[in-house]
Design a protein around this motif. Structure first.
Motif, PDB file in Angstrom:
ATOM      1  N   UNK A  57       1.033  -1.610   0.201  1.00 28.16           N
ATOM      2  CA  UNK A  57       0.239  -0.284  -0.421  1.00 28.16           C
ATOM      3  C   UNK A  57       0.805   1.242   0.023  1.00 28.16           C
ATOM      4  N   UNK A  58       1.631   1.008   0.424  1.00 23.67           N
ATOM      5  CA  UNK A  58       3.170   2.441   0.653  1.00 23.67           C
ATOM      6  C   UNK A  58       3.558   2.622  -0.608  1.00 23.67           C
ATOM      7  N   UNK A  59       3.936   1.567  -0.891  1.00 26.16           N
ATOM      8  CA  UNK A  59       4.707   1.285  -2.882  1.00 26.16           C
ATOM      9  C   UNK A  59       3.474   2.238  -3.627  1.00 26.16           C
ATOM     10  N   UNK A  60       2.447   1.377  -3.137  1.00 21.05           N
ATOM     11  CA  UNK A  60       1.776   2.351  -4.883  1.00 21.05           C
ATOM     12  C   UNK A  60       1.307   3.166  -4.091  1.00 21.05           C
ATOM     13  N   UNK A  61       0.949   3.757  -2.910  1.00 24.28           N
ATOM     14  CA  UNK A  61       0.865   5.761  -3.148  1.00 24.28           C
ATOM     15  C   UNK A  61       1.538   6.106  -3.112  1.00 24.28           C
ATOM     16  N   UNK A  62       2.629   5.969  -2.920  1.00 22.22           N
ATOM     17  CA  UNK A  62       3.880   6.862  -3.543  1.00 22.22           C
ATOM     18  C   UNK A  62       4.438   6.709  -5.123  1.00 22.22           C
ATOM     19  N   UNK A  63       3.809   5.659  -5.479  1.00 19.41           N
ATOM     20  CA  UNK A  63       4.646   5.488  -7.017  1.00 19.41           C
ATOM     21  C   UNK A  63       3.039   6.342  -7.833  1.00 19.41           C
ATOM     22  N   UNK A  64       1.901   6.087  -7.085  1.00 21.09           N
ATOM     23  CA  UNK A  64       0.684   6.724  -7.876  1.00 21.09           C
ATOM     24  C   UNK A  64       1.096   8.348  -7.602  1.00 21.09           C
ATOM     25  N   UNK A  71       4.011  12.441 -14.542  1.00 22.41           N
ATOM     26  CA  UNK A  71       2.608  12.708 -15.325  1.00 22.41           C
ATOM     27  C   UNK A  71       3.118  11.605 -16.766  1.00 22.41           C
ATOM     28  N   UNK A  72       4.157  10.562 -15.750  1.00 23.88           N
ATOM     29  CA  UNK A  72       4.477   9.669 -16.128  1.00 23.88           C
ATOM     30  C   UNK A  72       3.259   8.220 -16.258  1.00 23.88           C
ATOM     31  N   UNK A  73       3.737   7.200 -17.133  1.00 23.06           N
ATOM     32  CA  UNK A  73       3.600   5.845 -16.878  1.00 23.06           C
ATOM     33  C   UNK A  73       3.886   5.211 -15.837  1.00 23.06           C
ATOM     34  N   UNK A  74       2.760   3.977 -14.324  1.00 23.04           N
ATOM     35  CA  UNK A  74       3.567   3.836 -13.789  1.00 23.04           C
ATOM     36  C   UNK A  74       4.418   2.336 -14.405  1.00 23.04           C
ATOM     37  N   UNK A  75       4.379   1.557 -15.408  1.00 27.98           N
ATOM     38  CA  UNK A  75       4.599   0.816 -15.858  1.00 27.98           C
ATOM     39  C   UNK A  75       3.754  -0.775 -15.101  1.00 27.98           C
ATOM     40  N   UNK A  76       2.513  -0.728 -14.945  1.00 23.35           N
ATOM     41  CA  UNK A  76       2.229  -1.748 -13.729  1.00 23.35           C
ATOM     42  C   UNK A  76       2.564  -1.567 -12.329  1.00 23.35           C
ATOM     43  N   UNK A  77       3.449  -0.761 -12.098  1.00 21.57           N
ATOM     44  CA  UNK A  77       3.879  -0.756 -10.193  1.00 21.57           C
ATOM     45  C   UNK A  77       2.566  -0.675  -9.313  1.00 21.57           C
ATOM     46  N   UNK A  82      -0.378  -3.036  -5.167  1.00 25.42           N
ATOM     47  CA  UNK A  82      -2.161  -2.689  -4.512  1.00 25.42           C
ATOM     48  C   UNK A  82      -2.491  -3.742  -4.567  1.00 25.42           C
ATOM     49  N   UNK A  83      -2.114  -5.048  -5.653  1.00 25.17           N
ATOM     50  CA  UNK A  83      -2.846  -6.014  -5.243  1.00 25.17           C
ATOM     51  C   UNK A  83      -2.528  -6.948  -4.491  1.00 25.17           C
ATOM     52  N   UNK A  84      -0.872  -6.663  -4.050  1.00 27.74           N
ATOM     53  CA  UNK A  84       0.495  -7.377  -3.248  1.00 27.74           C
ATOM     54  C   UNK A  84      -0.519  -7.313  -1.111  1.00 27.74           C
ATOM     55  N   UNK A  85      -1.148  -5.745  -1.780  1.00 31.47           N
ATOM     56  CA  UNK A  85      -0.915  -5.263  -0.198  1.00 31.47           C
ATOM     57  C   UNK A  85      -2.582  -6.691  -0.248  1.00 31.47           C
ATOM     58  N   UNK A  86      -3.665  -6.681  -1.283  1.00 33.31           N
ATOM     59  CA  UNK A  86      -4.814  -6.923  -1.103  1.00 33.31           C
ATOM     60  C   UNK A  86      -4.767  -8.625  -0.351  1.00 33.31           C
ATOM     61  N   UNK A  87      -3.274  -8.928  -1.156  1.00 28.90           N
ATOM     62  CA  UNK A  87      -3.419 -10.508  -1.038  1.00 28.90           C
ATOM     63  C   UNK A  87      -2.912 -10.964   0.187  1.00 28.90           C
ATOM     64  N   UNK A  88      -2.539  -9.549   1.303  1.00 34.16           N
ATOM     65  CA  UNK A  88      -2.206 -10.373   2.355  1.00 34.16           C
ATOM     66  C   UNK A  88      -2.644  -9.758   3.616  1.00 34.16           C
ATOM     67  N   UNK A 194       7.839 -12.399  -2.991  1.00 34.82           N
ATOM     68  CA  UNK A 194       9.249 -12.440  -3.127  1.00 34.82           C
ATOM     69  C   UNK A 194       9.938 -11.434  -4.251  1.00 34.82           C
ATOM     70  N   UNK A 195      10.067 -12.947  -5.071  1.00 36.74           N
ATOM     71  CA  UNK A 195      10.292 -12.723  -6.540  1.00 36.74           C
ATOM     72  C   UNK A 195      10.085 -11.203  -6.902  1.00 36.74           C
ATOM     73  N   UNK A 196       8.972 -10.912  -6.739  1.00 40.83           N
ATOM     74  CA  UNK A 196       8.190  -9.370  -7.872  1.00 40.83           C
ATOM     75  C   UNK A 196       9.251  -8.023  -6.765  1.00 40.83           C
TER      76      UNK A 196
END
Length: 229
Positions: A57-64, A71-77, A82-88, A194-196
């Motif tokens: 959630x922290x990483x998604x917020x800061x990258x957002x 004004x750039x693309x996030x490359x899917x990060x 967000x999916x990682x945070x939800x999964x955990x 881990x790998x991501x």
């Protein structure tokens, strides 16, 4: 059910000060968890999954916010994190049904979450590479912990109780699924995270990316308004 394959040998060897700090910090937290919980793996999972749901959630917020400013693309990060945070968080909701945390453990969760959230937010601002490496090492330890949990179940020291309904729905487990089945899919989730995260840290450090363990299939969580639409 067939056990999802998890490569237990995966380990990113620390190289450079950033990696060593991340690895040392992770080992310190591992020592604290081992000291506090010993072999109460269900209770350990409840507290640690509360912490594990923070970085995504922290990483998604800061990258957002960063992408908005630049004004750039996030490359899917953002979606990945967000999916990682939800999964955990779903790991946490599952193990709450199994371990039934005490009032003291709930108090520990509140304190640890606030401290770790503020720490990780600051770390991500200072060095996102180190932050992702920390998570990669966290998940390495999670894979080890869940492997030990499986051994506890297989050797009869932990009861192989029926899987909670929330876990059966989320991972599409059969009606007769047990705790062992849940631990298997949770461990596979952690191997994927881990790998991501090691891959994100490598990308930020200009290093080659390795293989990413597959994530077990699970149901997407839809909001109530969307279900009703």
């Amino acid at each position: 059910m067939s056990a999802p394959f998890v490569d237990l040998s995966v380990h990113h060897r620390p190289s450079g000060a950033s990696d060593r700090v991340a690895y040392g910090f992770t080992k310190l937290l591992r020592w604290c968890a081992d000291t506090f919980f010993a072999e109460r793996y269900g209770h350990r999972a409840v507290v640690l999954e509360t912490v594990a749901a923070v970085p995504g959630m922290v990483g998604a917020t800061i990258n957002h916010l960063s992408c908005l400013r630049r004004m750039c693309d996030d490359k899917g990060w953002i979606k990945t994190l967000m999916d990682e945070a939800e999964n955990e968080r779903m790991h946490l909701m599952t193990f709450i049904e199994i371990a039934k945390p005490t009032l003291f453990e709930r108090a520990v969760i509140i304190g640890v979450q606030w401290v770790f959230y503020l720490f990780f937010f600051a770390l991500y601002l200072v060095s996102s590479k180190t932050a992702h490496r920390v998570v990669g090492y966290f998940e390495e330890e999670a894979v080890i912990s869940y492997t030990h949990y499986l051994a506890e179940i297989d050797e009869g020291r932990s009861a192989n109780v029926p899987a909670p309904a929330i876990a059966r729905r989320y991972w599409n487990l059969p009606e007769h699924a047990t705790l062992r089945d849940v631990v298997l899919v949770v461990r596979a989730d952690e191997a994927h995270h881990r790998d991501v995260n090691h891959g994100f840290a490598n990308e930020l450090g200009g290093l080659p990316q390795g293989k990413v363990a597959p994530c077990p299939p699970h149901n997407a969580l839809e909001p109530n308004w969307k279900k009703a639409a």
